[in-house]
Write a protein that holds these residues in place. Structure first.
Motif, mmCIF file in Angstrom:
data_model
loop_
_atom_site.group_PDB
_atom_site.id
_atom_site.type_symbol
_atom_site.label_atom_id
_atom_site.label_comp_id
_atom_site.label_asym_id
_atom_site.label_seq_id
_atom_site.Cartn_x
_atom_site.Cartn_y
_atom_site.Cartn_z
ATOM 1 N N THR A 120 0.863 -1.175 0.000
ATOM 2 C CA THR A 120 0.000 0.000 0.000
ATOM 3 C C THR A 120 0.910 1.239 0.000
ATOM 4 O O THR A 120 2.133 1.135 -0.038
ATOM 5 C CB THR A 120 -0.905 0.021 1.241
ATOM 6 N N ASP A 121 0.293 2.403 0.090
ATOM 7 C CA ASP A 121 1.073 3.642 0.189
ATOM 8 C C ASP A 121 2.039 3.599 1.365
ATOM 9 O O ASP A 121 3.119 4.196 1.315
ATOM 10 C CB ASP A 121 0.141 4.847 0.365
ATOM 11 N N GLN A 122 1.658 2.882 2.412
ATOM 12 C CA GLN A 122 2.477 2.845 3.625
ATOM 13 C C GLN A 122 3.873 2.303 3.348
ATOM 14 O O GLN A 122 4.881 2.888 3.758
ATOM 15 C CB GLN A 122 1.780 1.969 4.675
ATOM 16 N N GLU A 123 3.943 1.176 2.660
ATOM 17 C CA GLU A 123 5.242 0.576 2.362
ATOM 18 C C GLU A 123 6.056 1.459 1.419
ATOM 19 O O GLU A 123 7.273 1.599 1.573
ATOM 20 C CB GLU A 123 5.056 -0.814 1.748
ATOM 21 N N LEU A 124 5.382 2.046 0.449
ATOM 22 C CA LEU A 124 6.090 2.913 -0.490
ATOM 23 C C LEU A 124 6.653 4.148 0.205
ATOM 24 O O LEU A 124 7.793 4.562 -0.056
ATOM 25 C CB LEU A 124 5.148 3.335 -1.622
ATOM 26 N N GLU A 125 5.871 4.744 1.104
ATOM 27 C CA GLU A 125 6.357 5.917 1.834
ATOM 28 C C GLU A 125 7.575 5.570 2.682
ATOM 29 O O GLU A 125 8.491 6.373 2.837
ATOM 30 C CB GLU A 125 5.244 6.488 2.730
ATOM 31 N N MET A 126 7.595 4.371 3.238
ATOM 32 C CA MET A 126 8.747 3.967 4.039
ATOM 33 C C MET A 126 9.992 3.836 3.180
ATOM 34 O O MET A 126 11.095 4.234 3.588
ATOM 35 C CB MET A 126 8.443 2.642 4.753
ATOM 36 N N VAL A 127 9.838 3.284 1.974
ATOM 37 C CA VAL A 127 10.969 3.189 1.055
ATOM 38 C C VAL A 127 11.507 4.579 0.728
ATOM 39 O O VAL A 127 12.716 4.826 0.737
ATOM 40 C CB VAL A 127 10.547 2.463 -0.240
ATOM 41 N N LEU A 128 10.609 5.510 0.446
ATOM 42 C CA LEU A 128 11.024 6.872 0.085
ATOM 43 C C LEU A 128 11.665 7.601 1.255
ATOM 44 O O LEU A 128 12.619 8.372 1.075
ATOM 45 C CB LEU A 128 9.822 7.655 -0.446
ATOM 46 N N SER A 129 11.154 7.372 2.453
ATOM 47 C CA SER A 129 11.714 8.061 3.619
ATOM 48 C C SER A 129 13.141 7.597 3.889
ATOM 49 O O SER A 129 14.024 8.402 4.191
ATOM 50 C CB SER A 129 10.832 7.834 4.853
#
Length: 451
Positions: free
Chosen positions: A424-433
């Motif tokens: 979900t967006d959650q996993e993607l945001e963690m990668v970007l952070s």
């Protein structure tokens, strides 16, 4: 005498550790400041090295963004403090020989309720963020620095077409000129299609015929898991865009993988005319004028994107090979156990990462997450190629623990079909952070990536 030497050694060791602690704490404060405005969810996990190091290698990271495509006047990001929780990782991978930072991957695999709550304020659809976008976009002159900073953390869906055109330099920042420029560029695309595509094969060279055939073969393979892209009218639009682009860019021509790069643009610009889920979209609902507008916008935005990475698609694709090498070096510095395991198994980064750079991860994550990822891509501007290295390192090290348990054959299979189908967006945001944090710490300190 020996006692004095021992005392001196202990004193030097204590001093080195003290300096390291001071610098590490300063690093954390800088990262806190750098994350301000990024709307990055969750806690950023760092593992602190405790053995003394050479004082000359100590540093504090800074971050600056280069100009975006044809934009000028980009300023360095200001470092400000912000109340973000940053602490040492619960599962450090520090070794006596390297100063490395590692994020906990368990939080990505199984995001906790705490992380979910912490991300709520950073979603692209928050009313406060929408108001910020509206304010930036409503002026006669759009300030691209501000737009990039907002877009990096995600763009509201209905604003994305306008924002992407601006970030890529396709649409002018002056609102008074925007409509006229778009009209002229769309007509130019139609002329290009008429001149090069809408002609019989007898008027094409053998190379052009072969290129068109390859494009026609690749279009049905584009995002096969999304039924919308299997519609014949969609594939015909992709074919026109790709052929026109290849004809106008003879240095590279058409290269497999570029067909994937059109798809985010196609979906975003179609969203101006089609509502609801992409699963319910059909091109037959659109007039020929609207279809040609979408195709033209895709063509020009694809051109702007690839202008910043031309050597990725020229003969032998040297740009991609260079970035794969940088990725290998970065992973070695961040997570030596993973790097050593892959090397011991005989796995080359080119075997899996070439496709990542060639298709910009479109084939690796669920398609519904691609446009969010591309918000960050386009916000990076001309700095995108180098930042991709950090995104892909963060992406790979999401599975640090799993990778170290696999042999060569298992690694190849695993990396070809990564378990992202439920992301979900959650996993993607963690990668970007993580990518942003590592970029902030390593990018301006080349000695940390030296061999």
């Amino acid at each position: 005498m020996n006692n004095n030497n021992n005392n001196d050694n202990n004193s030097n060791k204590d001093t080195a550790i003290g300096v390291l602690d001071s610098r590490f704490n300063q690093t954390l404060r800088n990262v806190q400041g750098l994350l301000k405005g990024r709307s990055i969810p969750g806690k950023i996990l760092l593992s602190q090295r405790v053995d003394p190091i050479d004082n000359s290698s100590l540093y504090s990271p800074t971050y600056s963004r280069s100009s975006s495509y044809n934009d000028t006047g980009t300023s360095d990001r200001k470092i400000e403090t912000v109340e973000e929780e940053v602490h040492s990782g619960s599962k450090p991978f520090s070794t006596p020989n390297d100063n490395k930072l590692k994020t906990s991957t368990s939080r990505v695999e199984n995001p906790s309720e705490e992380v979910r709550k912490s991300s709520m304020g950073g979603r692209a659809t928050d009313s406060a963020r929408v108001m910020k976008f509206t304010k930036v976009l409503s002026g006669t002159m759009v300030i691209l620095d501000k737009l990039r900073e907002l877009a990096w953390s995600g763009v509201p869906d209905y604003m994305r077409p306008t924002v992407w055109r601006l970030l890529l330099g396709y649409a002018p920042t002056n609102s008074d000129r925007r409509e006229g420029v778009l009209r002229r560029k769309r007509l130019e695309y139609l002329d290009c299609v008429s001149q090069y595509y809408d002609i019989p094969d007898t008027e094409r060279s053998d190379d052009e015929i072969n290129m068109l055939r390859q494009i026609a073969v690749d279009c049905p393979r584009t995002v096969p898991e999304v039924p919308f892209f299997q519609q014949p009218q969609v594939q015909k639009s992709l074919e026109r865009i790709l052929y026109a682009w290849a004809i106008r860019h003879p240095a590279s021509g058409y290269v497999q993988g570029i067909n994937d790069l059109v798809t985010p643009f196609f979906v975003v610009f179609l969203s101006e005319y089609l509502e609801g889920s992409i699963d319910n979209w059909t091109m037959s609902d659109l007039s020929s004028d609207k279809i040609s507008n979408v195709e033209a916008d895709c063509y020009w935005c694809l051109s702007k994107l690839l202008d910043g990475m031309q050597d990725h698609y020229t003969f032998a694709q040297p740009g991609i090979q260079r970035l794969v090498f940088k990725l290998k070096e970065l992973v070695r510095r961040i997570d030596d156990p993973v790097s050593s395991h892959m090397e011991n198994q005989g796995l080359e980064f080119l075997q899996f990462a070439f496709r990542w750079f060639n298709c910009l991860l479109i084939r690796e994550i669920p398609f519904q997450l691609v446009t969010r990822l591309w918000d960050t891509y386009l916000a990076e501007g001309d700095a995108l190629p180098d930042f991709l290295v950090y995104i892909f390192a963060s992406f790979l090290l999401t599975w640090s623990d799993e990778i170290q348990k696999l042999d060569f054959q298992e690694l190849v299979m695993f990396l070809q079909r990564l378990p992202t189908q439920n992301w979900t967006d959650q996993e993607l945001e963690m990668v970007l952070s993580r990518a942003f944090m590592w970029h902030s710490m390593f990018n301006n300190s080349p000695s940390h990536l030296a061999t």
